[in-house]
Design an enzyme around this catalytic site. Structure first.
Site, mmCIF file in Angstrom:
data_model
loop_
_atom_site.group_PDB
_atom_site.id
_atom_site.type_symbol
_atom_site.label_atom_id
_atom_site.label_comp_id
_atom_site.label_asym_id
_atom_site.label_seq_id
_atom_site.Cartn_x
_atom_site.Cartn_y
_atom_site.Cartn_z
ATOM 1 N N HIS A 307 22.469 29.625 -7.252
ATOM 2 C CA HIS A 307 21.414 28.636 -7.492
ATOM 3 C C HIS A 307 20.150 29.349 -7.904
ATOM 4 O O HIS A 307 19.881 30.450 -7.428
ATOM 5 C CB HIS A 307 21.161 27.813 -6.222
ATOM 6 N N ASP A 365 27.382 21.446 -5.177
ATOM 7 C CA ASP A 365 28.571 21.019 -5.923
ATOM 8 C C ASP A 365 29.868 21.604 -5.373
ATOM 9 O O ASP A 365 30.945 21.181 -5.767
ATOM 10 C CB ASP A 365 28.431 21.422 -7.405
HETATM 11 N N1 CMC Z 1 29.758 33.281 -10.356
HETATM 12 C C1 CMC Z 1 29.670 34.606 -10.664
HETATM 13 N N2 CMC Z 1 28.503 35.240 -10.917
HETATM 14 C C2 CMC Z 1 27.388 34.507 -10.858
HETATM 15 C C3 CMC Z 1 27.401 33.133 -10.529
HETATM 16 C C4 CMC Z 1 28.640 32.539 -10.278
HETATM 17 N N3 CMC Z 1 28.697 31.226 -9.974
HETATM 18 N N4 CMC Z 1 26.134 32.646 -10.551
HETATM 19 C C5 CMC Z 1 25.363 33.692 -10.879
HETATM 20 N N5 CMC Z 1 26.105 34.813 -11.055
HETATM 21 C C6 CMC Z 1 25.609 36.162 -11.371
HETATM 22 C C7 CMC Z 1 25.203 36.266 -12.833
HETATM 23 O O1 CMC Z 1 26.273 36.707 -13.640
HETATM 24 C C8 CMC Z 1 24.091 37.277 -12.752
HETATM 25 O O2 CMC Z 1 24.678 38.553 -12.577
HETATM 26 P P1 CMC Z 1 23.969 39.868 -13.221
HETATM 27 O O3 CMC Z 1 22.642 39.994 -12.542
HETATM 28 O O4 CMC Z 1 24.904 40.990 -12.942
HETATM 29 O O5 CMC Z 1 23.830 39.576 -14.697
HETATM 30 C C9 CMC Z 1 23.370 36.940 -11.427
HETATM 31 O O6 CMC Z 1 24.396 36.350 -10.614
HETATM 32 C C10 CMC Z 1 22.196 35.970 -11.592
HETATM 33 O O7 CMC Z 1 22.677 34.809 -12.272
HETATM 34 P P2 CMC Z 1 21.846 33.948 -13.310
HETATM 35 O O8 CMC Z 1 22.795 33.280 -14.238
HETATM 36 O O9 CMC Z 1 20.789 34.806 -13.926
HETATM 37 O O10 CMC Z 1 21.151 32.911 -12.346
HETATM 38 P P3 CMC Z 1 20.425 31.572 -12.788
HETATM 39 O O11 CMC Z 1 19.401 31.304 -11.759
HETATM 40 O O12 CMC Z 1 19.970 31.647 -14.195
HETATM 41 O O13 CMC Z 1 21.593 30.474 -12.752
HETATM 42 C C11 CMC Z 1 23.192 28.937 -11.898
HETATM 43 C C12 CMC Z 1 21.836 29.629 -11.673
HETATM 44 C C13 CMC Z 1 23.352 27.839 -10.883
HETATM 45 C C14 CMC Z 1 23.197 28.323 -13.309
HETATM 46 C C15 CMC Z 1 24.327 29.985 -11.759
HETATM 47 O O14 CMC Z 1 24.339 30.512 -10.453
HETATM 48 C C16 CMC Z 1 25.703 29.402 -12.112
HETATM 49 O O15 CMC Z 1 26.086 29.402 -13.280
HETATM 50 N N6 CMC Z 1 26.445 28.859 -11.097
HETATM 51 C C17 CMC Z 1 27.711 28.198 -11.370
HETATM 52 C C18 CMC Z 1 27.439 26.765 -11.853
HETATM 53 C C19 CMC Z 1 26.989 25.869 -10.718
HETATM 54 O O16 CMC Z 1 27.578 25.867 -9.640
HETATM 55 N N7 CMC Z 1 25.973 25.051 -10.995
HETATM 56 C C20 CMC Z 1 25.458 24.056 -10.028
HETATM 57 C C21 CMC Z 1 24.097 24.401 -9.518
HETATM 58 S S1 CMC Z 1 23.635 23.438 -8.051
HETATM 59 C C22 CMC Z 1 23.572 21.800 -8.576
HETATM 60 C C23 CMC Z 1 22.443 21.565 -9.509
HETATM 61 O O17 CMC Z 1 21.310 21.497 -9.064
HETATM 62 O O18 CMC Z 1 22.711 21.411 -10.693
#
Ligand code: CMC
Length: 424
Positions: A307, A365
């Site tokens: 998140h 989720d």
């Molecule tokens: N599985 C594997 N690796 C992950 C995941 C995951 N679900 N989420 C983040 N990471 C890794 C990502 O690859 C990155 O690694 P590195 O630093 O080595 O490049 C690091 O963690 C930081 O991730 P980010 O993508 O920069 O984080 P963000 O804040 O931009 O994205 C997120 C947040 C929710 C989009 C992301 O965690 C994700 O894609 N999660 C899976 C989708 C999900 O469950 N979404 C629902 C969110 S909660 C409901 C809502 O409010 O929508």
């Protein structure tokens, strides 16, 4: 209550120096007010994904992502989940206070009386293919409300528009589903509460009334409460952005629904269950799937994990994990295996260095899909359920923005990296 002054920050760039005011909110969060930055220095800020940008002051929802705290209008989510109904929470978000008995009864009645859709509205569903995902159908239908109801011009008309939206969204969602499976639309029933009425419209057929199980209706109400607001997330910021151009409420909400659809946002709940089913189909090995999610050469992500704001356990996921165990025990059915896989995934990720270092925990989720599945909601309707839940938050945020005397059209800047001037 607006943010108070909390000193100044100085930004130095070359021989330029600018002093910027720092503002502090009621929970001690501080932000540097950079609104004079460009005018004074010609500089703008760069913040892809707006991870450090406070786009507004808001009195609706407070999140402390480090401590796993979520409060609506000051009330902890755990208390609201235990003691309130979804409509009470909607009232709280929109009006700022929980309703007293009289206000609650009046609000319930008002919402109940507006659940029907105009008969001509039904044609809209018929114009869309049955194979369509119900999210764009719901987005199109909520936008189409603006064609049936004129733009509110007075506070009273706005109040009516808000009630209409809350009342008609479950009907729209259920009609979108009925259309997709080719069944006749089921009209709302005034004798039922908000969640029970939705279940009736989803699952009754003219020849057989669906008997609403109060445990199922309560589980649904709980899910809606947990989704009701989450401050400036992607879809809410979209609703505010669209509304900032003075676009009507219905159109702004429709844009929010579209933003929510994406798999990194609300669409993740559908992806979680698909992921759990995939693991179950392959060999049930959560460990193997986890390795793929960690592999940078593989685009697989562990859906329902991570998140932008929560860097500890998402408090909504904690509530849902418990509810999930209760509901699946009660409902039986075929979700037990999926819940086992989900719990195994959680167990191993919480001990895994990759997830520990990045502070990735289950989000809302992760467990919601298992409950939706247990109570019989079709998988492609999961994100529509999220939209139904988020609706009062979107409305409250839209109203707050439009009532803010400092409100301006949303219009970020950019750093241009294209060709410099050239000629044909
Ligand atoms: N599985 C594997 N690796 C992950 C995941 C995951 N679900 N989420 C983040 N990471 C890794 C990502 O690859 C990155 O690694 P590195 O630093 O080595 O490049 C690091 O963690 C930081 O991730 P980010 O993508 O920069 O984080 P963000 O804040 O931009 O994205 C997120 C947040 C929710 C989009 C992301 O965690 C994700 O894609 N999660 C899976 C989708 C999900 O469950 N979404 C629902 C969110 S909660 C409901 C809502 O409010 O929508």
């Amino acid at each position: 209550m607006s943010a108070k002054d909390a000193g100044e920050a100085t930004l130095q760039y070359g021989d330029q120096s600018i002093t910027l005011p720092v503002r502090e909110g009621s929970e001690g969060e501080r932000g540097v007010d950079i609104s004079a930055l460009r005018k004074e220095t010609g500089l703008i800020t760069i913040d892809p994904g707006y991870g450090n940008t406070g786009s507004c002051e808001s009195a609706i929802t407070f999140i402390d992502g480090e401590k796993g705290i979520l409060r609506y209008r000051g009330y902890p989510i755990e208390e609201l989940a235990e003691k309130s109904s979804f409509l009470e929470v909607a009232y709280l978000l929109i009006h700022g206070e929980l309703p007293n008995k009289e206000q609650r009864e009046e609000f319930d009645l008002d919402v109940t009386r507006h659940t029907m859709l105009h008969e001509d509205f039904k044609k809209l569903f018929g114009a869309m293919p049955k194979s369509a995902h119900p999210m764009p159908v719901t987005a199109a239908a909520s936008s189409a409300l603006a064609t049936f109801y004129q733009e509110p011009e007075t506070a009273e008309m706005m109040e009516r528009a808000v009630v209409r939206l809350l009342a008609k969204m479950p009907t729209i969602a259920a009609f979108a589903y009925k259309h997709s499976i080719g069944q006749p639309f089921m009209y709302p029933r005034n004798s039922l509460d908000y969640s029970s009425n939705f279940l009736h419209m989803m699952f009754s057929v003219p020849c057989e009334e669906y008997e609403v199980d109060p445990v199922v209706a309560r589980a649904l109400d709980l899910l809606l409460i947990l989704h009701a607001d989450h401050e400036q997330n992607c879809s809410t910021s979209t609703v505010r952005m669209v509304g900032s151009s003075r676009a009507p409420l219905f159109a702004s909400i429709s844009a929010g629904i579209s933003a929510l659809w994406g798999s990194l946002h609300g669409g993740a709940n559908q992806r979680v269950i698909e992921m759990l089913e995939q693991i179950e189909r392959e060999d049930g090995s959560a460990d193997k799937f986890l390795e793929r999610a960690k592999d940078k050469n593989d685009t697989t992500r562990l859906m329902g994990f991570g998140h932008r704001v929560y860097k500890s356990y998402d408090p909504r996921a904690a509530i849902l994990r418990k509810a999930c165990e209760d509901v699946t025990k009660r409902m039986g059915g075929d979700v037990g295996g999926l819940l086992d896989i989900a719990m195994r995934l959680e167990e191993i990720t919480l001990k895994d260095d990759y997830f520990i270092q990045r502070r990735l925990y289950p989000n809302v989720d992760f467990y919601s899909g298992v409950i939706y599945k247990a109570i019989g909601i079709p998988v492609n309707m999961f994100t529509v359920m999220f939209a139904m839940g988020r609706l009062p938050g979107w409305i409250a945020q839209w109203l707050e923005m439009r009532r803010d005397p400092a409100f301006r059209i949303g219009r970020p800047r950019q750093i241009y990296t294209g060709e410099t001037e050239r000629h044909i």
